[in-house]
Motif scaffolding. Structure first.
Motif, mmCIF file in Angstrom:
data_model
loop_
_atom_site.group_PDB
_atom_site.id
_atom_site.type_symbol
_atom_site.label_atom_id
_atom_site.label_comp_id
_atom_site.label_asym_id
_atom_site.label_seq_id
_atom_site.Cartn_x
_atom_site.Cartn_y
_atom_site.Cartn_z
ATOM 1 N N GLU A 207 0.822 -1.201 0.000
ATOM 2 C CA GLU A 207 0.000 0.000 0.000
ATOM 3 C C GLU A 207 0.863 1.262 0.000
ATOM 4 O OE1 GLU A 207 -0.779 -2.751 1.426
ATOM 5 O OE2 GLU A 207 -2.856 -3.134 0.875
ATOM 6 N N GLU A 210 1.937 1.926 -3.480
ATOM 7 C CA GLU A 210 0.801 2.443 -4.237
ATOM 8 C C GLU A 210 0.624 3.932 -3.957
ATOM 9 O OE1 GLU A 210 -4.053 1.705 -4.627
ATOM 10 O OE2 GLU A 210 -2.830 0.421 -3.337
ATOM 11 N N VAL A 235 -7.230 10.443 -4.844
ATOM 12 C CA VAL A 235 -7.097 9.091 -4.285
ATOM 13 C C VAL A 235 -5.617 8.803 -4.051
ATOM 14 C CG1 VAL A 235 -7.398 6.624 -4.717
ATOM 15 C CG2 VAL A 235 -9.205 8.240 -5.356
ATOM 16 N N ASN A 238 -5.764 2.278 -2.171
ATOM 17 C CA ASN A 238 -6.982 1.541 -1.835
ATOM 18 C C ASN A 238 -6.827 0.845 -0.493
ATOM 19 O OD1 ASN A 238 -8.625 2.000 -4.233
ATOM 20 N ND2 ASN A 238 -7.091 0.780 -5.315
ATOM 21 N N ASP A 239 -7.878 0.907 0.298
ATOM 22 C CA ASP A 239 -7.869 0.276 1.613
ATOM 23 C C ASP A 239 -7.789 -1.239 1.470
ATOM 24 O OD1 ASP A 239 -9.759 -1.004 3.957
ATOM 25 O OD2 ASP A 239 -8.522 0.650 4.681
ATOM 26 N N GLY A 243 -11.218 -2.464 0.293
ATOM 27 C CA GLY A 243 -11.019 -2.267 -1.142
ATOM 28 C C GLY A 243 -11.424 -0.891 -1.621
ATOM 29 N N ARG A 244 -11.876 -0.044 -0.709
ATOM 30 C CA ARG A 244 -12.330 1.295 -1.087
ATOM 31 C C ARG A 244 -11.142 2.258 -1.190
ATOM 32 N NH1 ARG A 244 -17.472 1.768 3.111
ATOM 33 N NH2 ARG A 244 -18.752 0.154 2.115
ATOM 34 N N PRO A 245 -11.264 3.243 -2.083
ATOM 35 C CA PRO A 245 -10.170 4.213 -2.212
ATOM 36 C C PRO A 245 -10.069 5.107 -0.990
ATOM 37 C CG PRO A 245 -12.033 4.844 -3.597
ATOM 38 C CD PRO A 245 -12.340 3.475 -3.059
#
Length: 250
Positions: A207, A210, A235, A238-239, A243-245
């Motif tokens: 993460e 990312e 953004v 993603n969590d 899975g949410r931004p």
């Protein structure tokens, strides 16, 4: 983003456990288990170390049998496997012993790293073969897996008794995050953005990387160090759980 390995507190812990394994009292206790949730950099760390030391690195496969494993191990040792398990086992002993002698002569270390060992954590026949090789040669075998692999391996009493060191990988510390961003990011990152990235990535390297890519995209469109205000509404990553931004907020 730069393609390089950055040492973290997990690296320091891993190297310390390796040193303790080398100084072990019981010669037969030369297995080491490296575990922790996925995304903490276990594979990257052991690959970096294996490359530095020139040691053997294998990824376990779903459905591995002792013969299949020996064939892959012999391939890494540049030895053409023979046709029976007994002969391959003898070849493996000879090839590993020769590699070990060469490593000692060159002042290096010898070990065999098995990544993704979760695939074989319940395969007694494969584990016993690894144990036999390690016992015969007194060469460290480093078994790398996820956070449940420790309990799976230690259910096998003959295997568990041979584990000289356990090394658990932990989430990144704020200092780790700062070191990784400094070493990997190709744009400057302000302290406020660094803090937001650390909280958002949950201590996971995947993460974090990312997030660095998102920060770099912003940094290339603007001048100066990237701040939270500069990225507000964008953004970041993603969590992992939902899975949410995760959007940058001031």
């Amino acid at each position: 983003m730069r393609n390089k390995y950055i040492k973290t507190s997990n690296t320091t812990r891993f190297l310390a456990k390796l040193a303790a394994l080398q100084d072990r009292g019981a010669e037969e206790a030369c297995l080491m288990v490296v575990d922790g949730p996925p995304g903490l950099g276990k594979t990257e760390t052991v690959q970096w170390w294996a490359t530095q030391q020139g040691v053997v690195f294998l990824r376990a496969k779903q459905g591995w049998t002792p013969s299949w494993m020996l064939r892959e191990l012999l391939g890494e040792l540049s030895t053409a496997p023979l046709h029976t398990f007994e002969r391959m086992y003898g070849q493996t002993l000879e090839a590993l012993a020769a590699r070990s002698r060469l490593s000692v002569q060159e002042g290096g270390q010898m070990a065999v790293v098995i990544d993704e060992v979760d695939h074989i954590a319940r395969r007694t026949d494969v584990l016993e073969t690894l144990r036999d090789l390690s016992d015969m040669l007194e060469i460290p075998f480093i078994l790398v897996g996820m956070d449940r692999v420790r309990s799976s391996l230690t259910r096998h009493r003959q295997i568990g008794s041979r584990v000289g060191q356990f090394c658990e990988f932990h989430p990144l510390t704020p200092e780790d995050t700062a070191a990784l961003v400094s070493g990997l990011s190709e744009v400057s990152v302000a302290g406020c953005m660094l803090d937001f990235l650390h909280r958002s990535c949950g201590g996971y390297i995947r993460e974090l990387k990312e997030g660095i890519k998102s920060i770099e995209r912003c940094g290339r469109r603007n001048s100066g160090a990237v701040t939270v205000a500069m990225m507000a509404g964008q953004v970041l990553l993603n969590d992992r759980t939902s899975g949410r931004p995760i959007t940058v907020k001031e």
